[in-house]
Scaffold this motif. Structure first.
Motif, PDB file in Angstrom:
ATOM      1  N   LEU A  20     -40.933 -62.353   7.313  1.00  0.00           N
ATOM      2  CA  LEU A  20     -39.941 -61.423   7.866  1.00  0.00           C
ATOM      3  C   LEU A  20     -39.870 -60.102   7.100  1.00  0.00           C
ATOM      4  O   LEU A  20     -39.635 -59.046   7.701  1.00  0.00           O
ATOM      5  CB  LEU A  20     -38.556 -62.068   7.852  1.00  0.00           C
ATOM      6  CG  LEU A  20     -38.353 -63.244   8.793  1.00  0.00           C
ATOM      7  CD1 LEU A  20     -37.035 -63.930   8.480  1.00  0.00           C
ATOM      8  CD2 LEU A  20     -38.397 -62.773  10.241  1.00  0.00           C
ATOM      9  N   THR A  30     -33.295 -59.552   2.732  1.00  0.00           N
ATOM     10  CA  THR A  30     -33.526 -60.978   2.974  1.00  0.00           C
ATOM     11  C   THR A  30     -33.719 -61.680   1.646  1.00  0.00           C
ATOM     12  O   THR A  30     -34.421 -61.179   0.767  1.00  0.00           O
ATOM     13  CB  THR A  30     -34.784 -61.173   3.856  1.00  0.00           C
ATOM     14  OG1 THR A  30     -34.561 -60.544   5.124  1.00  0.00           O
ATOM     15  CG2 THR A  30     -35.076 -62.653   4.087  1.00  0.00           C
ATOM     16  N   TYR A  56     -34.623 -58.724  14.752  1.00  0.00           N
ATOM     17  CA  TYR A  56     -34.754 -59.702  13.678  1.00  0.00           C
ATOM     18  C   TYR A  56     -34.913 -61.116  14.243  1.00  0.00           C
ATOM     19  O   TYR A  56     -35.774 -61.875  13.794  1.00  0.00           O
ATOM     20  CB  TYR A  56     -33.541 -59.637  12.746  1.00  0.00           C
ATOM     21  CG  TYR A  56     -33.571 -60.688  11.665  1.00  0.00           C
ATOM     22  CD1 TYR A  56     -34.315 -60.494  10.508  1.00  0.00           C
ATOM     23  CD2 TYR A  56     -32.867 -61.882  11.806  1.00  0.00           C
ATOM     24  CE1 TYR A  56     -34.359 -61.455   9.517  1.00  0.00           C
ATOM     25  CE2 TYR A  56     -32.904 -62.843  10.818  1.00  0.00           C
ATOM     26  CZ  TYR A  56     -33.648 -62.633   9.685  1.00  0.00           C
ATOM     27  OH  TYR A  56     -33.700 -63.599   8.709  1.00  0.00           O
ATOM     28  N   LEU A  60     -37.909 -63.615  13.655  1.00  0.00           N
ATOM     29  CA  LEU A  60     -37.619 -64.927  13.085  1.00  0.00           C
ATOM     30  C   LEU A  60     -38.207 -66.039  13.952  1.00  0.00           C
ATOM     31  O   LEU A  60     -38.811 -66.988  13.437  1.00  0.00           O
ATOM     32  CB  LEU A  60     -36.104 -65.106  12.958  1.00  0.00           C
ATOM     33  CG  LEU A  60     -35.607 -66.439  12.434  1.00  0.00           C
ATOM     34  CD1 LEU A  60     -36.083 -66.678  11.009  1.00  0.00           C
ATOM     35  CD2 LEU A  60     -34.081 -66.477  12.495  1.00  0.00           C
ATOM     36  N   GLU A  64     -41.040 -68.653  12.627  1.00  0.00           N
ATOM     37  CA  GLU A  64     -40.798 -70.104  12.647  1.00  0.00           C
ATOM     38  C   GLU A  64     -41.842 -70.815  13.505  1.00  0.00           C
ATOM     39  O   GLU A  64     -42.325 -71.883  13.131  1.00  0.00           O
ATOM     40  CB  GLU A  64     -39.386 -70.405  13.151  1.00  0.00           C
ATOM     41  CG  GLU A  64     -39.077 -71.882  13.258  1.00  0.00           C
ATOM     42  CD  GLU A  64     -39.182 -72.669  11.958  1.00  0.00           C
ATOM     43  OE1 GLU A  64     -39.521 -73.870  12.028  1.00  0.00           O
ATOM     44  OE2 GLU A  64     -38.951 -72.105  10.877  1.00  0.00           O
TER      45      GLU A  64
END
Length: 78
Positions: A20, A30, A56, A60, A64
């Motif tokens: 990220l 972060t 974001y 994300l 993932e």
């Protein structure tokens, strides 16, 4: 200043955070605490904050998905 805090839990939080960080803007920070990725986003306007949070969350989701696919691929080839 408008602010959002996003906290998500991951099997490999450090990897997710590392994925990220390159897309973070100067208004984003972060960090990793154990299995939790914590990101704070600050923007001048509510609309700007919403836009940054939306971007974001997309990033994300991609991070993932890639991490999960990699874990599954590794476990299938061990």
């Amino acid at each position: 200043m408008k602010r959002a805090n996003v906290e998500t839990t991951h099997a490999d939080a450090a990897t997710i955070a590392a994925a990220l960080r390159p897309d973070n803007t100067p208004s984003m920070s972060t960090r990793v605490d154990g299995d939790v990725v914590r990101t704070q986003i600050e923007r001048e306007t509510t609309g700007g904050l919403q836009s940054s949070v939306d971007d974001y969350v997309v990033n994300l989701t991609v991070a993932e998905t890639v991490a999960r696919t990699t874990r599954e691929h590794r476990s299938n080839h061990e």
